[in-house]
Enzyme design. Structure first.
Site, PDB file in Angstrom:
ATOM      1  N   CYS A  62      23.335  68.846  96.760  1.00  0.00           N
ATOM      2  CA  CYS A  62      24.402  68.039  97.363  1.00  0.00           C
ATOM      3  C   CYS A  62      25.003  68.845  98.517  1.00  0.00           C
ATOM      4  CB  CYS A  62      25.486  67.741  96.324  1.00  0.00           C
ATOM      5  SG  CYS A  62      26.975  67.043  97.054  1.00  0.00           S
ATOM      6  N   CYS A  72      33.548  69.860  98.053  1.00  0.00           N
ATOM      7  CA  CYS A  72      33.752  69.033  96.858  1.00  0.00           C
ATOM      8  C   CYS A  72      33.231  69.785  95.636  1.00  0.00           C
ATOM      9  CB  CYS A  72      33.014  67.702  96.999  1.00  0.00           C
ATOM     10  SG  CYS A  72      33.149  66.670  95.528  1.00  0.00           S
ATOM     11  N   CYS A 146      26.990  60.678  98.028  1.00  0.00           N
ATOM     12  CA  CYS A 146      27.308  61.279  96.737  1.00  0.00           C
ATOM     13  C   CYS A 146      26.135  61.016  95.796  1.00  0.00           C
ATOM     14  CB  CYS A 146      28.607  60.672  96.202  1.00  0.00           C
ATOM     15  SG  CYS A 146      28.957  61.123  94.504  1.00  0.00           S
ATOM     16  N   GLN A 207      33.379  52.367  80.783  1.00  0.00           N
ATOM     17  CA  GLN A 207      32.567  53.569  80.599  1.00  0.00           C
ATOM     18  C   GLN A 207      31.768  53.791  81.881  1.00  0.00           C
ATOM     19  OE1 GLN A 207      32.865  55.394  77.855  1.00  0.00           O
ATOM     20  NE2 GLN A 207      33.912  53.957  76.487  1.00  0.00           N
ATOM     21  N   PHE A 235      42.394  51.274  70.548  1.00  0.00           N
ATOM     22  CA  PHE A 235      42.048  51.589  71.943  1.00  0.00           C
ATOM     23  C   PHE A 235      40.809  50.774  72.355  1.00  0.00           C
ATOM     24  CE2 PHE A 235      43.831  55.410  69.901  1.00  0.00           C
ATOM     25  CZ  PHE A 235      44.930  55.658  70.694  1.00  0.00           C
ATOM     26  N   GLU A 257      45.351  47.581  71.318  1.00  0.00           N
ATOM     27  CA  GLU A 257      45.268  48.222  72.642  1.00  0.00           C
ATOM     28  C   GLU A 257      46.644  48.112  73.305  1.00  0.00           C
ATOM     29  OE1 GLU A 257      42.953  49.347  75.181  1.00  0.00           O
ATOM     30  OE2 GLU A 257      44.623  49.015  76.552  1.00  0.00           O
ATOM     31  N   CYS A 329      36.312  61.310  74.476  1.00  0.00           N
ATOM     32  CA  CYS A 329      35.918  61.786  75.811  1.00  0.00           C
ATOM     33  C   CYS A 329      36.549  63.152  76.084  1.00  0.00           C
ATOM     34  CB  CYS A 329      36.316  60.783  76.885  1.00  0.00           C
ATOM     35  SG  CYS A 329      38.062  60.379  76.860  1.00  0.00           S
TER      36      CYS A 329
HETATM   37  C1  LIG Z   1      38.668  55.469  76.618  1.00  0.00           C
HETATM   38  S1  LIG Z   1      39.355  53.871  76.927  1.00  0.00           S
HETATM   39  C2  LIG Z   1      38.373  52.926  75.810  1.00  0.00           C
HETATM   40  C3  LIG Z   1      38.320  51.454  76.058  1.00  0.00           C
HETATM   41  C4  LIG Z   1      37.162  50.704  75.393  1.00  0.00           C
HETATM   42  N1  LIG Z   1      36.904  51.169  74.066  1.00  0.00           N
HETATM   43  C5  LIG Z   1      35.909  50.801  76.244  1.00  0.00           C
HETATM   44  O1  LIG Z   1      34.912  51.375  75.806  1.00  0.00           O
HETATM   45  O2  LIG Z   1      35.931  50.248  77.373  1.00  0.00           O
HETATM   46  C6  LIG Z   1      40.898  54.029  76.167  1.00  0.00           C
HETATM   47  C7  LIG Z   1      41.731  52.765  76.077  1.00  0.00           C
HETATM   48  O3  LIG Z   1      42.991  53.157  75.488  1.00  0.00           O
HETATM   49  C8  LIG Z   1      44.014  52.377  76.073  1.00  0.00           C
HETATM   50  N2  LIG Z   1      45.280  53.108  75.912  1.00  0.00           N
HETATM   51  C9  LIG Z   1      45.777  54.089  76.694  1.00  0.00           C
HETATM   52  N3  LIG Z   1      46.960  54.504  76.230  1.00  0.00           N
HETATM   53  C10 LIG Z   1      47.226  53.765  75.132  1.00  0.00           C
HETATM   54  C11 LIG Z   1      48.314  53.718  74.232  1.00  0.00           C
HETATM   55  N4  LIG Z   1      49.371  54.529  74.386  1.00  0.00           N
HETATM   56  N5  LIG Z   1      48.265  52.833  73.208  1.00  0.00           N
HETATM   57  C12 LIG Z   1      47.198  52.004  73.065  1.00  0.00           C
HETATM   58  N6  LIG Z   1      46.143  51.995  73.891  1.00  0.00           N
HETATM   59  C13 LIG Z   1      46.156  52.861  74.919  1.00  0.00           C
HETATM   60  C14 LIG Z   1      43.579  52.201  77.514  1.00  0.00           C
HETATM   61  O4  LIG Z   1      44.184  51.049  78.085  1.00  0.00           O
HETATM   62  C15 LIG Z   1      42.053  52.076  77.382  1.00  0.00           C
HETATM   63  O5  LIG Z   1      41.669  50.722  77.293  1.00  0.00           O
END
Ligand SMILES: C[S@@+](CC[C@H](N)C(=O)[O-])C[C@H]1O[C@@H](n2cnc3c(N)ncnc32)[C@H](O)[C@@H]1O
Length: 374
Positions: A62, A72, A146, A207, A235, A257, A329
């Site tokens: 890169c 970068c 990129c 993702q 979540f 969520e 993650c």
């Molecule tokens: C890593 S993402 C996963 C989303 C989903 N599982 C996906 O694969 O697309 C984390 C999620 O947690 C939500 N989130 C962040 N802070 C939060 C909170 N305080 N309470 C509940 N959900 C939350 C975000 O809006 C997001 O959708």
């Protein structure tokens, strides 16, 4: 030199401090310059690589990569061959598990393509330049190409760059730039502002590696195929993993969520799923979950990088809980939460390190815990 939990080189300095060396890799020999010194640790950068690790490539593939200001450094591992990157991630996960008292073999899923995989990005622009920001500084790097972006994203990058210079993209002080979030569901023509503002607009979470996400979904579908009864998904976002739970007709799916927008999208696709909007980092929400889901047998969660530090309180309040699928993650917060799960009587059955972001130290984890109580 070893690798730290964050994927930086790690050495012990003669002063006794731990020093984290950006761009350092096991097998490297050379000198580094300390850029920050704290009481117990320091941050450094490689200054002169006298002998490079045999795992390094001849050159980074890169033109923008580097750790100097104006370069970068987002793909911190891009100078390392791909196989050692994957093995390093396996070692990092194994070491974290060991520190938390769990010793389970780690399966790794290397990415099908080590380049051209990324389906979303946040570009920064000051109206003259467009790209990413140098590591550890506020300098905007003008990125012409990129190598980790997929084809659609590359076209988007070029479509945005072709509009430079743009006065209306200039930041207002004290900001140094504006951001433009793009993913490969945005059609290139939309990136001209004729269809509404694109500056500083957040896109919904998704993702970042489409192929690896499909494998993760398949793994979840297979893992839950013999489940029946109530499952609580936390979540859930707009239902990326809900899809795979719903595919099992013996499950009654409840999804929680923070954000209403993604939940509305989820309900459109799966009207039978019961959804709740809750801030899961509040103690009152945990109490509400415990009151509402006493019969839950399965818990699936995919928290942000902060993890879910109240996981112990929650699972101790769910007496029927048998299995937990934890998608993470962030290795550090996963380790802390895995420790709490272990303390609450849940044992790790399987763990997969999913390489969603080759060339970076980022690690995605799929894990499956089972209660000792049944
Ligand atoms: C890593 S993402 C996963 C989303 C989903 N599982 C996906 O694969 O697309 C984390 C999620 O947690 C939500 N989130 C962040 N802070 C939060 C909170 N305080 N309470 C509940 N959900 C939350 C975000 O809006 C997001 O959708």
């Amino acid at each position: 030199m070893e690798l730290s939990r964050e994927g930086l080189g790690y050495v012990r300095h003669p002063t006794g401090r731990s020093v984290f060396v950006e761009g350092g890799w096991p097998g490297d020999q050379g000198t580094f310059r300390l850029t920050r010194v704290e009481k117990r640790f320091g941050i450094a950068r490689i200054e002169n690589l006298v002998e490079a690790s045999p795992q390094r490539r001849d050159h980074a593939p890169c033109a923008h990569f580097g750790l100097k200001d104006g370069q970068c450094g987002s793909c911190l591992w891009i100078s390392i061959a791909y196989e050692p990157q994957v093995e390093a991630k396996r070692t990092m996960i194994t070491r974290e598990l060991k520190a938390q008292g769990a010793e389970v073999p780690v399966t790794m899923w290397p990415a099908p393509s080590e380049f051209h995989y990324r389906n979303r990005a946040q570009f920064k622009t000051d109206g003259e330049r467009l790209g990413y920001v140098s590591r550890g500084s506020k300098t905007l790097v003008d990125v012409k190409d990129c190598v980790i972006l997929n084809e659609t994203m590359k076209n988007s990058l070029h479509a945005l760059r072709s509009q430079l210079p743009r006065k209306d993209w200039q930041p207002t002080p004290p900001y140094s730039w504006n951001f433009i979030e793009v993913d490969d569901e945005v059609v290139v023509e939309r990136l001209t502002e004729r269809n509404g503002p694109i500056i500083n607009q957040r896109r919904p979470f998704r993702q970042g590696n489409t192929e690896q996400n499909l494998r993760m979904k398949q793994w979840l579908g297979e893992t839950c195929s013999d489940w029946s009864g109530q499952v609580l998904e936390l979540f859930c976002g707009s239902g990326n993993f809900t899809d795979d739970l719903v595919a099992n007709k013996k499950l009654e799916v409840h999804a929680v969520e923070l954000a209403e927008g993604p939940l509305a999208e989820l309900r459109k696709r799966h009207p039978l799923v019961k959804t709740k909007a809750l801030d899961l980092y509040r103690q009152t929400s945990i109490k509400e979950l415990i009151r509402s889901y006493r019969n839950t047998r399965y818990l699936v969660l995919d928290p942000p990088r902060d993890g879910f530090r109240m996981i112990g309180d929650l699972i101790r309040g769910l007496p029927k809980l048998e299995r937990v699928i934890y998608i993470s993650c962030n290795l550090h917060t996963f380790g802390l939460d895995a420790f709490d799960l272990n303390k609450a009587g849940f044992r790790l059955q399987a763990i997969v390190g999913v390489d969603q972001f080759p060339q970076t130290p980022h690690i995605e984890i799929l894990s499956h815990f089972k209660t000792l109580a049944t």
